[in-house]
Design an enzyme around this catalytic site. Structure first.
Site, PDB file in Angstrom:
ATOM      1  CE1 TYR A  34      -3.667  -2.227  -0.088  1.00 44.93           C
ATOM      2  CE2 TYR A  34      -4.175  -1.646   2.186  1.00 44.93           C
ATOM      3  CZ  TYR A  34      -4.502  -2.314   1.024  1.00 44.93           C
ATOM      4  OH  TYR A  34      -5.658  -3.049   0.964  1.00 44.93           O
ATOM      5  CD  GLU A  57     -11.729  -6.497   7.574  1.00 40.09           C
ATOM      6  OE1 GLU A  57     -10.994  -7.275   8.226  1.00 40.09           O
ATOM      7  OE2 GLU A  57     -11.519  -5.284   7.479  1.00 40.09           O
ATOM      8  NE  ARG A  84      -5.203  -7.892  -0.313  1.00 44.77           N
ATOM      9  CZ  ARG A  84      -5.593  -6.746   0.208  1.00 44.77           C
ATOM     10  NH1 ARG A  84      -6.428  -6.727   1.246  1.00 44.77           N
ATOM     11  NH2 ARG A  84      -5.163  -5.599  -0.287  1.00 44.77           N
TER      12      ARG A  84
END
Length: 352
Positions: A217, A346, A230
């Site tokens: 990021y 989420e 992930r």
């Protein structure tokens, strides 16, 4: 409990989401030994050994959701204990079966988290490495006030990420790859950390073709990027040479590339999150990471945790999840803050 739970594998690792038992009731199971328990309820307590197994109790339920307990089990004999020398954190608790390790620790409220989080993680990684569990598999970072400012005015999650990243950098030669993880809010100050690790050679860590890896990021999301993959695929220990195992999906949100999408629209954020999971767990993505012969659909999630920032959005999120996933999927909902202020939901899960 889901009817889709597989038969217990001799050396497997699996979990159940069950209602929180009354204080006098110990968790029971038709098979397996308890490796660790995570209790999601209305107040935190220090991790402890209860009924000869580690128990982490975190504050993540209120009047809008139901307390639950996640119980991790194994087919192998388990040894549990207390790991001292946790710095500013209290004692950690752990259990191991010779193939898997469960570790849990709580860090009380801190004005600034960077140094104590780094110390907590370094102690945990050192402990794990020394016992030969060199594959990190699944981590949870449960953070009170996750999007609120610390004493220096930095968002608590960004503060936390600095300490975690520094610890992983210090252990990069021993743990060069990041595992699946969730960083989510809780309803009390402090940080609860727990994780699963395994003996070497079984874990494969996955990225999502629709998303920038979190550890890449840009700096607008904080001084240090979040440290996780992930998803992680864990091959079965009792099926050498076969691509059978479990896939652990990190906390996933409505992010494309590194941008939050569908701001202020909880329905679209929920649907985008499910599309992200679909891309992550599919056969094309697993083959891209060297896992041939395996692949899942979002409908293969058989244990799901859903985090919803605003209580008024729970019915919408519940409706979408329950219309997308099979009726026998274990789903638990939590009304807590997500790691970005503009994220409303989420979702994490397990495919077996």
């Amino acid at each position: 409990m889901s009817n889709r739970q597989p038969e217990a594998r001799l050396h497997g690792l699996w979990s159940d989401l069950v209602p929180v038992a009354a204080p006098s009731e110990a968790p029971t199971a038709p098979h397996g030994n308890v490796l660790g328990r995570i209790r999601f309820t209305d107040a935190p307590t220090e991790p402890a050994l209860v009924d000869a197994a580690p128990l982490l109790t975190t504050h993540m339920t209120n009047e809008h959701v139901t307390p639950v307990e996640e119980i991790w089990r194994t087919g192998l004999p388990v040894r549990a204990g207390v790991a001292g020398d946790a710095g500013d954190a209290g004692d950690a608790v752990f259990a191991e079966d010779g193939e898997h390790l469960f570790y849990a620790v709580r860090l009380g409220p801190q004005p600034v988290y960077r140094r104590p989080v780094r110390e907590l993680y370094e102690n945990a990684l050192r402990f794990t490495w020394e016992r030969g569990y060199t594959d990190l598999v699944r981590m949870w970072n449960l953070i009170g006030g996750i999007t609120r400012p610390n004493a220096d005015g930095l968002e608590t999650y960004r503060d936390f990420c600095i300490g975690r990243a520094e610890a992983f950098a210090a252990f990069a030669d021993r743990f060069p790859q990041l595992s699946a993880a969730t960083g989510i809010g809780t309803l009390s100050p402090g940080v609860d950390v727990c994780f699963l690790a395994a003996k070497p050679g079984r874990a494969v860590h996955l990225e999502n073709p629709r998303q920038t890896p979190a550890y890449k990021y840009p700096s607008r999301y904080g001084p240090k990027s979040p440290s996780f993959a992930r998803a992680t695929f864990l091959r079965d220990v009792d099926a050498p040479g076969q691509e059978t195992g479990s896939l652990y999906v990190s906390g996933t949100a409505s992010i494309l590339g590194d941008d939050t999408v569908h701001v202020d629209d909880v329905a679209q954020q929920t649907e985008e999150t499910l599309r992200n999971i679909e891309a992550l767990v599919g056969g094309d993505n697993l083959r891209r990471h060297g896992v041939a012969g395996a692949g899942y659909d979002v409908k293969d999630l058989d244990q799901v945790k859903v985090y919803v920032r605003d209580a008024e959005h729970l019915p919408v999120v519940r409706s979408i999840c329950e219309s997308t996933l099979p009726a026998d999927t274990d789903i638990s909902y939590f009304n807590v803050a997500v790691c970005r202020p503009d994220l409303l939901v989420e979702i994490e899960g397990v495919c077996r």
